[in-house]
Design a protein around this motif. Structure first.
Motif, PDB file in Angstrom:
ATOM      1  N   ALA A 140      49.796  38.331  50.030  1.00  0.00           N
ATOM      2  CA  ALA A 140      48.484  37.834  49.596  1.00  0.00           C
ATOM      3  C   ALA A 140      48.192  38.098  48.120  1.00  0.00           C
ATOM      4  CB  ALA A 140      47.384  38.472  50.445  1.00  0.00           C
ATOM      5  N   GLN A 141      48.955  38.951  47.479  1.00  0.00           N
ATOM      6  CA  GLN A 141      48.633  39.327  46.106  1.00  0.00           C
ATOM      7  C   GLN A 141      48.830  38.162  45.145  1.00  0.00           C
ATOM      8  OE1 GLN A 141      50.394  42.936  44.664  1.00  0.00           O
ATOM      9  NE2 GLN A 141      50.001  44.058  46.569  1.00  0.00           N
ATOM     10  N   GLU A 142      47.923  38.087  44.141  1.00  0.00           N
ATOM     11  CA  GLU A 142      47.983  37.048  43.117  1.00  0.00           C
ATOM     12  C   GLU A 142      48.543  37.636  41.823  1.00  0.00           C
ATOM     13  OE1 GLU A 142      47.200  33.909  43.525  1.00  0.00           O
ATOM     14  OE2 GLU A 142      46.251  33.994  45.519  1.00  0.00           O
ATOM     15  N   SER A 143      49.171  36.776  41.066  1.00  0.00           N
ATOM     16  CA  SER A 143      49.718  37.202  39.779  1.00  0.00           C
ATOM     17  C   SER A 143      48.584  37.465  38.800  1.00  0.00           C
ATOM     18  CB  SER A 143      50.648  36.131  39.215  1.00  0.00           C
ATOM     19  OG  SER A 143      51.125  36.505  37.938  1.00  0.00           O
ATOM     20  N   GLU A 144      48.593  38.612  38.151  1.00  0.00           N
ATOM     21  CA  GLU A 144      47.579  38.984  37.174  1.00  0.00           C
ATOM     22  C   GLU A 144      48.278  39.299  35.857  1.00  0.00           C
ATOM     23  OE1 GLU A 144      44.417  38.840  37.437  1.00  0.00           O
ATOM     24  OE2 GLU A 144      44.214  38.458  39.587  1.00  0.00           O
ATOM     25  N   ALA A 145      48.190  38.350  34.914  1.00  0.00           N
ATOM     26  CA  ALA A 145      48.837  38.557  33.625  1.00  0.00           C
ATOM     27  C   ALA A 145      48.065  39.534  32.749  1.00  0.00           C
ATOM     28  CB  ALA A 145      48.996  37.226  32.898  1.00  0.00           C
ATOM     29  N   PHE A 146      46.747  39.659  32.995  1.00  0.00           N
ATOM     30  CA  PHE A 146      45.912  40.513  32.166  1.00  0.00           C
ATOM     31  C   PHE A 146      45.093  41.455  33.051  1.00  0.00           C
ATOM     32  CE2 PHE A 146      46.303  36.371  30.057  1.00  0.00           C
ATOM     33  CZ  PHE A 146      46.984  36.763  28.910  1.00  0.00           C
ATOM     34  N   SER A 147      44.702  42.554  32.472  1.00  0.00           N
ATOM     35  CA  SER A 147      43.900  43.532  33.211  1.00  0.00           C
ATOM     36  C   SER A 147      42.455  43.047  33.319  1.00  0.00           C
ATOM     37  CB  SER A 147      43.943  44.884  32.494  1.00  0.00           C
ATOM     38  OG  SER A 147      43.308  44.787  31.229  1.00  0.00           O
ATOM     39  N   ASP A 148      41.704  43.698  34.189  1.00  0.00           N
ATOM     40  CA  ASP A 148      40.297  43.324  34.373  1.00  0.00           C
ATOM     41  C   ASP A 148      39.491  43.532  33.087  1.00  0.00           C
ATOM     42  OD1 ASP A 148      40.826  42.663  36.982  1.00  0.00           O
ATOM     43  OD2 ASP A 148      40.156  44.594  37.806  1.00  0.00           O
ATOM     44  N   SER A 149      39.783  44.596  32.355  1.00  0.00           N
ATOM     45  CA  SER A 149      39.052  44.846  31.104  1.00  0.00           C
ATOM     46  C   SER A 149      39.358  43.771  30.062  1.00  0.00           C
ATOM     47  CB  SER A 149      39.416  46.228  30.559  1.00  0.00           C
ATOM     48  OG  SER A 149      40.807  46.308  30.277  1.00  0.00           O
ATOM     49  N   GLU A 150      40.605  43.326  30.003  1.00  0.00           N
ATOM     50  CA  GLU A 150      40.960  42.265  29.060  1.00  0.00           C
ATOM     51  C   GLU A 150      40.271  40.954  29.427  1.00  0.00           C
ATOM     52  OE1 GLU A 150      45.417  43.626  27.545  1.00  0.00           O
ATOM     53  OE2 GLU A 150      45.203  42.461  29.392  1.00  0.00           O
ATOM     54  N   ARG A 151      40.244  40.665  30.709  1.00  0.00           N
ATOM     55  CA  ARG A 151      39.548  39.440  31.140  1.00  0.00           C
ATOM     56  C   ARG A 151      38.050  39.533  30.849  1.00  0.00           C
ATOM     57  NH1 ARG A 151      42.694  35.979  34.036  1.00  0.00           N
ATOM     58  NH2 ARG A 151      44.615  36.833  34.926  1.00  0.00           N
ATOM     59  N   ALA A 152      37.477  40.707  31.005  1.00  0.00           N
ATOM     60  CA  ALA A 152      36.053  40.869  30.706  1.00  0.00           C
ATOM     61  C   ALA A 152      35.779  40.586  29.229  1.00  0.00           C
ATOM     62  CB  ALA A 152      35.601  42.282  31.072  1.00  0.00           C
ATOM     63  N   LEU A 153      36.658  41.061  28.354  1.00  0.00           N
ATOM     64  CA  LEU A 153      36.500  40.786  26.926  1.00  0.00           C
ATOM     65  C   LEU A 153      36.661  39.298  26.633  1.00  0.00           C
ATOM     66  CD1 LEU A 153      38.455  43.792  25.365  1.00  0.00           C
ATOM     67  CD2 LEU A 153      35.986  43.487  25.493  1.00  0.00           C
ATOM     68  N   MET A 154      37.589  38.650  27.332  1.00  0.00           N
ATOM     69  CA  MET A 154      37.778  37.202  27.152  1.00  0.00           C
ATOM     70  C   MET A 154      36.524  36.434  27.539  1.00  0.00           C
ATOM     71  SD  MET A 154      41.595  36.620  28.726  1.00  0.00           S
ATOM     72  CE  MET A 154      42.940  37.740  28.335  1.00  0.00           C
ATOM     73  N   TYR A 155      35.979  36.747  28.707  1.00  0.00           N
ATOM     74  CA  TYR A 155      34.783  36.040  29.175  1.00  0.00           C
ATOM     75  C   TYR A 155      33.585  36.320  28.264  1.00  0.00           C
ATOM     76  CZ  TYR A 155      37.265  34.938  33.512  1.00  0.00           C
ATOM     77  OH  TYR A 155      38.159  34.458  34.434  1.00  0.00           O
ATOM     78  N   THR A 156      33.516  37.543  27.728  1.00  0.00           N
ATOM     79  CA  THR A 156      32.418  37.877  26.818  1.00  0.00           C
ATOM     80  C   THR A 156      32.493  37.032  25.551  1.00  0.00           C
ATOM     81  OG1 THR A 156      32.343  40.146  27.657  1.00  0.00           O
ATOM     82  CG2 THR A 156      31.320  39.727  25.518  1.00  0.00           C
ATOM     83  N   LEU A 157      33.683  36.960  24.963  1.00  0.00           N
ATOM     84  CA  LEU A 157      33.843  36.151  23.759  1.00  0.00           C
ATOM     85  C   LEU A 157      33.619  34.675  24.042  1.00  0.00           C
ATOM     86  CD1 LEU A 157      36.880  37.796  21.932  1.00  0.00           C
ATOM     87  CD2 LEU A 157      34.507  37.723  21.176  1.00  0.00           C
ATOM     88  N   LEU A 158      34.095  34.213  25.187  1.00  0.00           N
ATOM     89  CA  LEU A 158      33.876  32.813  25.554  1.00  0.00           C
ATOM     90  C   LEU A 158      32.384  32.505  25.612  1.00  0.00           C
ATOM     91  CD1 LEU A 158      35.884  30.892  28.263  1.00  0.00           C
ATOM     92  CD2 LEU A 158      33.435  30.557  28.041  1.00  0.00           C
ATOM     93  N   ALA A 159      31.608  33.398  26.230  1.00  0.00           N
ATOM     94  CA  ALA A 159      30.165  33.188  26.330  1.00  0.00           C
ATOM     95  C   ALA A 159      29.504  33.245  24.957  1.00  0.00           C
ATOM     96  CB  ALA A 159      29.558  34.240  27.260  1.00  0.00           C
ATOM     97  N   LEU A 160      29.941  34.165  24.101  1.00  0.00           N
ATOM     98  CA  LEU A 160      29.347  34.292  22.767  1.00  0.00           C
ATOM     99  C   LEU A 160      29.608  33.046  21.923  1.00  0.00           C
ATOM    100  CD1 LEU A 160      30.150  38.028  21.944  1.00  0.00           C
ATOM    101  CD2 LEU A 160      27.910  37.029  22.433  1.00  0.00           C
TER     102      LEU A 160
END
Length: 441
Positions: A132-152
């Motif tokens: 059931a596991q999905e491939s995760e190229a980036f960590s949760d913290s990195e994705r959080a920074l990505m989404y933050t910049l995307l929103a900004l």
């Protein structure tokens, strides 16, 4: 030890993808670790084989915390990855003071077996929920920074689009066919935001996993969009100093256009070199299946390429600062000949964009020089040298527009020629890049 091919990290981008482990499920997620050497078995009549029992002397008997299930896995022919077999009856036997894992494998259900009739079986520890596991190229913290910049960037884009809509409405209302320089600055800022939104949107979903060239180009395009802003701003500023005659102003804008073309030619050269020199270097290993694949050559070439062209951009920015300083010195003694409001506005714009761009280039050069791959570092760099920059410049332009409108002239706010009563028939604001030159009388 079998080792997977690592993804190339050939440039300073926002985040570095995690190198996948060798034991993966069908979705590409890392679900286990290798325990010991394996066996390669080839059969003369593979289709008649029903069941095979394997026994391995294991070397990693203690289970890692994330992988608690004993299993066997089969490797591809190039040993780039292993897929679990999900063997349910793996037993542990003690033979001559050595621990052996034994279990039954059904060749017909084994991945890769039907391609060449060869089983390359290895003992592994895997996770209980490996399927059931999905491939995760980036960590949760990195994705959080990505989404933050995307929103900004999305939030910054909204006022830019509103500003461009106002510019367009005035252009149509005045039946004017040239766009003022501040209009082009707004277009460049909006394109920068759009490129960043596209980049972080795709990156957060690992959309660049199979296209390193697209990732590199989309990430670096804003560098040259902002460089174009720098050149346009300095061209406008130098034109204030060079208005002693129409010919000199025309020369300034011709030089500005040539500089912009050269900047984008540099971008094209960098893209070609990245595609033809950097990405053509394949991962290598002196012993497939034993020694890990290495991307050192590609990474060194990519880093060298980025160091060279960011050094060029830094040098050019220093030259721009010198031009700005010289032009500022020359215009001080001519204040009476120009509109103080207009010259002050352009001074503030240039004083913000040029140092910010220089700081941006230096910060990225530092990251390249020390081989720093940090999403937090890039987050801070992009936030202060792009997002804050665009916000400040948009505020300066909006303030100038409001002040000019309150002064009673919409046309001068956007650089349109004014023919209203009481105004000059050649009253073209210095914000406008037009065929008549730049006048601020």
């Amino acid at each position: 030890v079998v080792s997977a091919r690592p993804p190339p990290n050939v440039a300073v981008l926002f985040a570095t993808r995690d190198t996948p482990g060798v034991v993966q499920n069908e979705k590409g997620a890392t679900v286990g670790v290798l325990v010991s050497d394996g066996l390669v078995v080839e059969f003369d009549e593979p289709h008649e084989l029903r069941v095979v029992r394997f026994c391995f002397e294991v070397q990693l008997e203690e289970a890692p915390s994330a992988f608690q299930v004993r299993d066997f896995a089969v490797a591809e022919s190039d040993y780039s990855r292993l897929l679990p077999l999900y063997v349910s009856d793996v037993s542990v036997d003690l033979v001559d003071d050595a621990r052996e894992w034994c279990g039954t494998v059904i060749p017909a259900t084994a991945p890769f077996y039907d391609t060449d009739g060869v089983l390359r079986v290895f003992p592994v520890w895997r996770s209980a929920d490996a399927r059931a596991q999905e491939s995760e190229a980036f960590s949760d913290s990195e994705r959080a920074l990505m989404y933050t910049l995307l929103a900004l960037y999305a939030l910054v884009l909204l006022p830019e689009l509103l500003y461009l809509a106002i510019i367009l409405s005035f252009t149509v209302r005045e039946n004017h066919f040239s766009v003022p320089v501040i209009g082009w600055l707004g277009v460049l800022f909006a394109l920068t935001c759009l490129m960043r939104i596209a980049y972080f949107g795709a990156l957060s979903q690992d959309g660049f996993s199979d296209n390193e060239l697209a990732e590199y180009l989309v990430f670096e395009a804003p560098t040259f969009l902002l460089l174009t802003v720098v050149i346009l701003t300095l061209g406008l500023w130098v034109s204030l100093v060079s208005r002693s005659g129409r010919g000199s102003v025309d020369v300034v804008w011709i030089g500005t256009i040539i500089s912009i073309v050269c900047a984008w030619l540099l971008f094209a050269i960098v893209a070609i070199l990245f595609a033809e020199v950097v990405l053509e270097t394949d991962p290598s290993t002196p012993c497939v299946g034993r020694v890990p694949f290495s991307n050192d050559d590609a990474e060194d070439r990519g880093r060298t390429l980025s160091l060279v062209y960011y050094s060029i951009l830094t040098f050019l920015t220093f030259v721009f600062i010198i031009i700005f300083a010289v032009a500022s010195f020359r215009i001080v003694g001519k204040t009476s000949e120009y509109e103080k409001n207009t010259s002050s506005f352009i001074t503030r714009v240039a004083a913000v964009i040029v140092p910010c761009y220089l700081l941006r280039s230096i910060l990225i050069l530092i990251a390249l020089g020390v081989e720093l791959n940090s999403s937090v570092y890039m987050f801070i760099t992009l936030f202060f040298t792009e997002i804050c920059l665009i916000i400040i410049l948009t505020f300066l332009i909006a303030s100038q527009f409001v002040n000019t409108v309150h002064g009673g002239s919409y046309r001068r706010a956007f650089g349109f020629t004014s023919t209203t009563r009481g105004s000059s028939t050649n009253d073209t604001s210095s914000w406008q890049w037009s065929k008549t030159g730049t006048n601020v009388d």
